[in-house]
Design a protein around this motif. Structure first.
Motif, PDB file in Angstrom:
ATOM      1  N   SER A   1       0.855  -1.201   0.000  1.00 48.63           N
ATOM      2  CA  SER A   1       0.000   0.000   0.000  1.00 48.63           C
ATOM      3  C   SER A   1       0.882   1.239   0.000  1.00 48.63           C
ATOM      4  O   SER A   1       1.988   1.228   0.552  1.00 48.63           O
ATOM      5  CB  SER A   1      -0.921   0.013   1.222  1.00 48.63           C
ATOM      6  OG  SER A   1      -0.150   0.036   2.422  1.00 48.63           O
ATOM      7  N   ALA A   2       0.387   2.302  -0.611  1.00 41.71           N
ATOM      8  CA  ALA A   2       1.166   3.541  -0.691  1.00 41.71           C
ATOM      9  C   ALA A   2       0.244   4.748  -0.631  1.00 41.71           C
ATOM     10  O   ALA A   2      -0.850   4.738  -1.205  1.00 41.71           O
ATOM     11  CB  ALA A   2       1.979   3.585  -1.988  1.00 41.71           C
ATOM     12  N   LEU A   3       0.714   5.769   0.058  1.00 50.85           N
ATOM     13  CA  LEU A   3       0.078   7.087   0.051  1.00 50.85           C
ATOM     14  C   LEU A   3       0.987   8.025  -0.718  1.00 50.85           C
ATOM     15  O   LEU A   3       2.177   8.127  -0.408  1.00 50.85           O
ATOM     16  CB  LEU A   3      -0.124   7.604   1.475  1.00 50.85           C
ATOM     17  CG  LEU A   3      -0.563   9.074   1.606  1.00 50.85           C
ATOM     18  CD1 LEU A   3      -1.948   9.273   1.005  1.00 50.85           C
ATOM     19  CD2 LEU A   3      -0.539   9.511   3.072  1.00 50.85           C
ATOM     20  N   ILE A   4       0.436   8.696  -1.709  1.00 47.34           N
ATOM     21  CA  ILE A   4       1.206   9.635  -2.524  1.00 47.34           C
ATOM     22  C   ILE A   4       0.634  11.025  -2.312  1.00 47.34           C
ATOM     23  O   ILE A   4      -0.544  11.272  -2.581  1.00 47.34           O
ATOM     24  CB  ILE A   4       1.161   9.261  -4.008  1.00 47.34           C
ATOM     25  CG1 ILE A   4       1.687   7.837  -4.208  1.00 47.34           C
ATOM     26  CG2 ILE A   4       1.974  10.255  -4.834  1.00 47.34           C
ATOM     27  CD1 ILE A   4       1.521   7.323  -5.620  1.00 47.34           C
ATOM     28  N   VAL A   5       1.483  11.942  -1.849  1.00 45.73           N
ATOM     29  CA  VAL A   5       1.067  13.310  -1.572  1.00 45.73           C
ATOM     30  C   VAL A   5       1.703  14.246  -2.597  1.00 45.73           C
ATOM     31  O   VAL A   5       2.922  14.269  -2.744  1.00 45.73           O
ATOM     32  CB  VAL A   5       1.475  13.745  -0.147  1.00 45.73           C
ATOM     33  CG1 VAL A   5       0.996  15.171   0.133  1.00 45.73           C
ATOM     34  CG2 VAL A   5       0.934  12.780   0.898  1.00 45.73           C
ATOM     35  N   GLY A   6       0.883  14.993  -3.316  1.00 42.95           N
ATOM     36  CA  GLY A   6       1.393  16.074  -4.151  1.00 42.95           C
ATOM     37  C   GLY A   6       1.746  15.735  -5.580  1.00 42.95           C
ATOM     38  O   GLY A   6       2.175  16.624  -6.322  1.00 42.95           O
TER      39      GLY A   6
ATOM     40  N   GLY B   1      -7.500  20.108   0.173  1.00 45.27           N
ATOM     41  CA  GLY B   1      -7.790  20.125   1.596  1.00 45.27           C
ATOM     42  C   GLY B   1      -6.988  19.171   2.448  1.00 45.27           C
ATOM     43  O   GLY B   1      -7.207  19.102   3.668  1.00 45.27           O
ATOM     44  N   PHE B   2      -6.059  18.414   1.835  1.00 42.96           N
ATOM     45  CA  PHE B   2      -5.240  17.509   2.645  1.00 42.96           C
ATOM     46  C   PHE B   2      -4.256  18.332   3.478  1.00 42.96           C
ATOM     47  O   PHE B   2      -3.443  19.078   2.940  1.00 42.96           O
ATOM     48  CB  PHE B   2      -4.493  16.522   1.756  1.00 42.96           C
ATOM     49  CG  PHE B   2      -3.635  15.554   2.528  1.00 42.96           C
ATOM     50  CD1 PHE B   2      -4.225  14.577   3.305  1.00 42.96           C
ATOM     51  CD2 PHE B   2      -2.254  15.643   2.491  1.00 42.96           C
ATOM     52  CE1 PHE B   2      -3.443  13.676   4.027  1.00 42.96           C
ATOM     53  CE2 PHE B   2      -1.473  14.764   3.199  1.00 42.96           C
ATOM     54  CZ  PHE B   2      -2.065  13.774   3.969  1.00 42.96           C
ATOM     55  N   ALA B   3      -4.328  18.202   4.809  1.00 41.72           N
ATOM     56  CA  ALA B   3      -3.524  19.026   5.724  1.00 41.72           C
ATOM     57  C   ALA B   3      -2.318  18.239   6.213  1.00 41.72           C
ATOM     58  O   ALA B   3      -2.448  17.311   7.016  1.00 41.72           O
ATOM     59  CB  ALA B   3      -4.374  19.479   6.909  1.00 41.72           C
TER      60      ALA B   3
ATOM     61  N   TYR C   1      -2.875  12.536   9.989  1.00 43.32           N
ATOM     62  CA  TYR C   1      -3.513  12.038   8.776  1.00 43.32           C
ATOM     63  C   TYR C   1      -4.812  11.315   9.124  1.00 43.32           C
ATOM     64  O   TYR C   1      -4.900  10.651  10.156  1.00 43.32           O
ATOM     65  CB  TYR C   1      -2.582  11.075   8.047  1.00 43.32           C
ATOM     66  CG  TYR C   1      -1.414  11.738   7.343  1.00 43.32           C
ATOM     67  CD1 TYR C   1      -1.086  13.079   7.562  1.00 43.32           C
ATOM     68  CD2 TYR C   1      -0.614  11.021   6.458  1.00 43.32           C
ATOM     69  CE1 TYR C   1      -0.021  13.667   6.919  1.00 43.32           C
ATOM     70  CE2 TYR C   1       0.454  11.599   5.807  1.00 43.32           C
ATOM     71  CZ  TYR C   1       0.754  12.928   6.042  1.00 43.32           C
ATOM     72  OH  TYR C   1       1.795  13.518   5.408  1.00 43.32           O
ATOM     73  N   PRO C   2      -5.808  11.394   8.255  1.00 38.56           N
ATOM     74  CA  PRO C   2      -7.079  10.701   8.502  1.00 38.56           C
ATOM     75  C   PRO C   2      -7.012   9.207   8.193  1.00 38.56           C
ATOM     76  O   PRO C   2      -8.013   8.505   8.300  1.00 38.56           O
ATOM     77  CB  PRO C   2      -8.042  11.408   7.547  1.00 38.56           C
ATOM     78  CG  PRO C   2      -7.181  11.870   6.432  1.00 38.56           C
ATOM     79  CD  PRO C   2      -5.864  12.240   7.053  1.00 38.56           C
TER      80      PRO C   2
END
Length: 252
Positions: free
Chosen positions: A56-61, A86-88, A93-94
């Motif tokens: 699993s991966a979270l990619i920001v930006g 809106g990701f702060a 993290y949610p």
């Protein structure tokens, strides 16, 4: 004792507006995206070198979507997050439990970088890896010199303060990442004019988002800056340098 609030260097409102403008400009034909392309390629090369295959991966930006598409083709479950939506990054993290979190081109304009790194670490699964890349110290040396010269005796804040390699290492140590790796690489791009450079900065979300950006350049100052930029080059092209800092580490 209450913790001291980080200094307010960047304006969150201006930051979100700049990224939303970037997302709009990226829909145009031939939109420049050499910064994000370089960061995505670097992440993929690191994963291949380490033979790390996250589930699993979270990619920001990553506004190009390339990293997510590539990882999904490899069977990775990908979650995308965008500050403009809106990701702060300076709040918990949610979601959590990711094997990989890749943050691309965003941490250079948050006010609380240590806090943002702490939230990344908390969102990782045990044994998970973070890779964060962003514009760093030494970026845009020609533009910095030109802006100082154009402003004259009373220079205004126009370009961002940046994190260097040493500070990057201290940040990883402070936020308890294991096996930290810090490196910096230059990306050189040639421009025919100052206006083209500024256009590329806006299209890639790299424009001024300082809380105190200072007054705009006067027409005479802008003319001086354009002439100085041309004089800094050869054969009608001026080479500017984008320095990219990459921080990586593990949650052990």
């Amino acid at each position: 004792m209450a913790s001291k609030a980080p200094p307010r260097i960047f304006s969150p409102t201006r930051r979100i507006a700049a990224r939303r403008r970037m997302l709009g400009l990226q829909t145009l034909p031939d939109a420049p995206r050499y910064m994000i392309d370089d960061m995505v390629e670097d992440v993929l090369e690191r994963l291949a070198f380490l033979r790390f295959e996250p589930a699993s991966a979270l990619i920001v930006g990553d506004y190009s979507g390339k990293l997510g598409r590539t990882l999904e083709a490899q069977g990775v479950q990908v979650t995308q997050a965008e500050p403009a939506d809106g990701f702060a990054e300076e709040q918990p993290y949610p979601f959590e439990g990711f094997d990989l979190i890749a943050s691309l081109g965003t941490l250079d304009t948050v006010n609380d970088v240590p806090g943002a790194l702490v939230h990344i670490r908390k969102a990782l699964a045990q044994g998970g890896m973070m890779i964060a890349s962003f514009a760093s110290a030494g970026c845009l040396p020609v533009l910095r010199d030109i802006m100082f010269a154009a402003d004259g005796d009373r220079p205004s804040p126009r370009l961002h303060p940046s994190i260097d390699v040493r500070a990057g290492g201290q940040l990883l140590q402070r936020t308890l990442f294991a096996d930290p790796v810090i490196d910096q690489r230059p990306l050189k791009v040639a421009f025919r004019s100052l206006d083209r450079l500024v256009s590329d900065l806006r299209a890639q979300g790299l424009s001024n988002v300082l809380a105190d950006p200072g007054p705009p350049l006067s027409k005479k100052a802008l003319d001086r800056a354009r002439a100085a930029f041309a004089d800094a080059g050869e054969d009608g092209r001026t080479v500017e340098v984008f320095e990219i800092l990459t921080l990586s580490g593990w949650k052990r």
